[in-house]
Write an enzyme that holds these catalytic residues in place. Structure first.
Site, mmCIF file in Angstrom:
data_model
loop_
_atom_site.group_PDB
_atom_site.id
_atom_site.type_symbol
_atom_site.label_atom_id
_atom_site.label_comp_id
_atom_site.label_asym_id
_atom_site.label_seq_id
_atom_site.Cartn_x
_atom_site.Cartn_y
_atom_site.Cartn_z
ATOM 1 N N GLU A 1 45.009 37.557 40.423
ATOM 2 C CA GLU A 1 43.766 36.766 40.404
ATOM 3 C C GLU A 1 42.754 37.281 41.429
ATOM 4 O O GLU A 1 41.603 36.887 41.407
ATOM 5 C CB GLU A 1 44.075 35.278 40.643
ATOM 6 N N HIS B 1 49.152 39.532 43.446
ATOM 7 C CA HIS B 1 48.063 38.566 43.191
ATOM 8 C C HIS B 1 47.058 39.096 42.170
ATOM 9 O O HIS B 1 45.988 39.576 42.559
ATOM 10 C CB HIS B 1 47.337 38.269 44.510
ATOM 11 N N CYS C 1 53.348 35.184 43.103
ATOM 12 C CA CYS C 1 53.744 35.192 44.515
ATOM 13 C C CYS C 1 54.477 33.890 44.863
ATOM 14 O O CYS C 1 55.574 33.674 44.366
ATOM 15 C CB CYS C 1 52.511 35.464 45.381
HETATM 16 N N1 GLN Z 1 55.450 34.104 51.569
HETATM 17 C C1 GLN Z 1 54.872 33.022 50.844
HETATM 18 C C2 GLN Z 1 55.910 31.963 50.543
HETATM 19 O O1 GLN Z 1 57.015 32.039 50.881
HETATM 20 C C3 GLN Z 1 54.221 33.504 49.559
HETATM 21 C C4 GLN Z 1 52.987 34.325 49.851
HETATM 22 C C5 GLN Z 1 51.924 34.310 48.795
HETATM 23 O O2 GLN Z 1 51.946 33.512 47.864
HETATM 24 N N2 GLN Z 1 50.953 35.168 48.962
HETATM 25 O O3 GLN Z 1 55.599 31.000 49.901
#
Ligand code: GLN
Length: 201
Positions: free
Chosen positions: A177, A175, A82
């Site tokens: 994890e 995610h 992410c």
């Molecule tokens: N939208 C977040 C960002 O720009 C990332 C979101 C996440 O890691 N769950 O960093």
């Protein structure tokens, strides 16, 4: 018995504790990384989800961004989830003007590309080489809008890649994890194992 893999989890910000637990369950020795010294002796690094703009600020302030860029150039294995995937990307299409990334993974990425917090969702996805689907949680997830020819897609959702890899880098927009399924962490550990066999410390 195989020697234990030593894996760092970048712990400046975000969901690092859950990654550490998942990696330990896979049998790895885990260290939280906050300084350059914490990187010594590691075989691979996980960059967790969180907020990529904040992570970028903290990486620059701690001096770690330059150190990690150097490691990337040496092919050091990294896994970004992410916000962590945003940190690995070659191009952040809508990053803040001062936002940095390690530019080790040839993808164009759009932050919050699936919508904002309310648009977080769960989805069973098919992953290359898994016999059963993986339950993926997308939380303010980034969208991969383009990939380079050296990037392999291991899973897609709709018409977008959501899990990609190169020889030494793994990244996903969800995610892994936060679920009990360890299969994606195990892909990373096999990348690390391959790298450390061919590049002994
Ligand atoms: N939208 C977040 C960002 O720009 C990332 C979101 C996440 O890691 N769950 O960093």
């Amino acid at each position: 018995m195989k020697p234990k893999l030593h894996i760092g989890v970048l712990a400046l910000q975000g969901a690092f504790a859950a990654h550490a637990e998942a990696l330990r369950k896979c049998g790895a020795e885990v260290r939280l990384v906050r300084t350059q010294e914490d990187l010594s002796g590691l075989h691979g690094l996980v960059i967790p989800g969180g907020e990529s703009t904040t992570m970028s600020n903290l990486l620059v302030a701690s001096g770690l961004s330059e150190v990690l860029k150097g490691l990337c150039q040496d092919g050091f294995p990294m896994f970004g989830t992410c916000a962590g995937m945003i940190m690995l990307a070659e191009t952040i299409l809508d990053g803040r003007s001062d936002q940095v990334s390690l530019r080790v993974l040839n993808i164009d990425i759009r932050r919050n590309g699936y919508g904002r917090q309310n648009d977080s969702f769960e989805q069973d996805i098919s992953v290359h080489s898994f016999d059963t689907p993986f339950h993926a949680l997308f939380i303010r997830a980034p969208v991969i809008e383009a990939i380079g020819s050296d990037v392999e897609v291991l899973a897609s959702w709709g018409d977008r890649p959501v899990l990609v890899r190169t020889a030494n880098t793994l990244a996903c927009s969800f995610h892994p994890e936060l679920v009990s399924d360890l299969r994606i962490h195990k892909i990373f550990l096999s990348i690390v194992e391959n790298f450390s066999v061919t590049n002994p410390r």
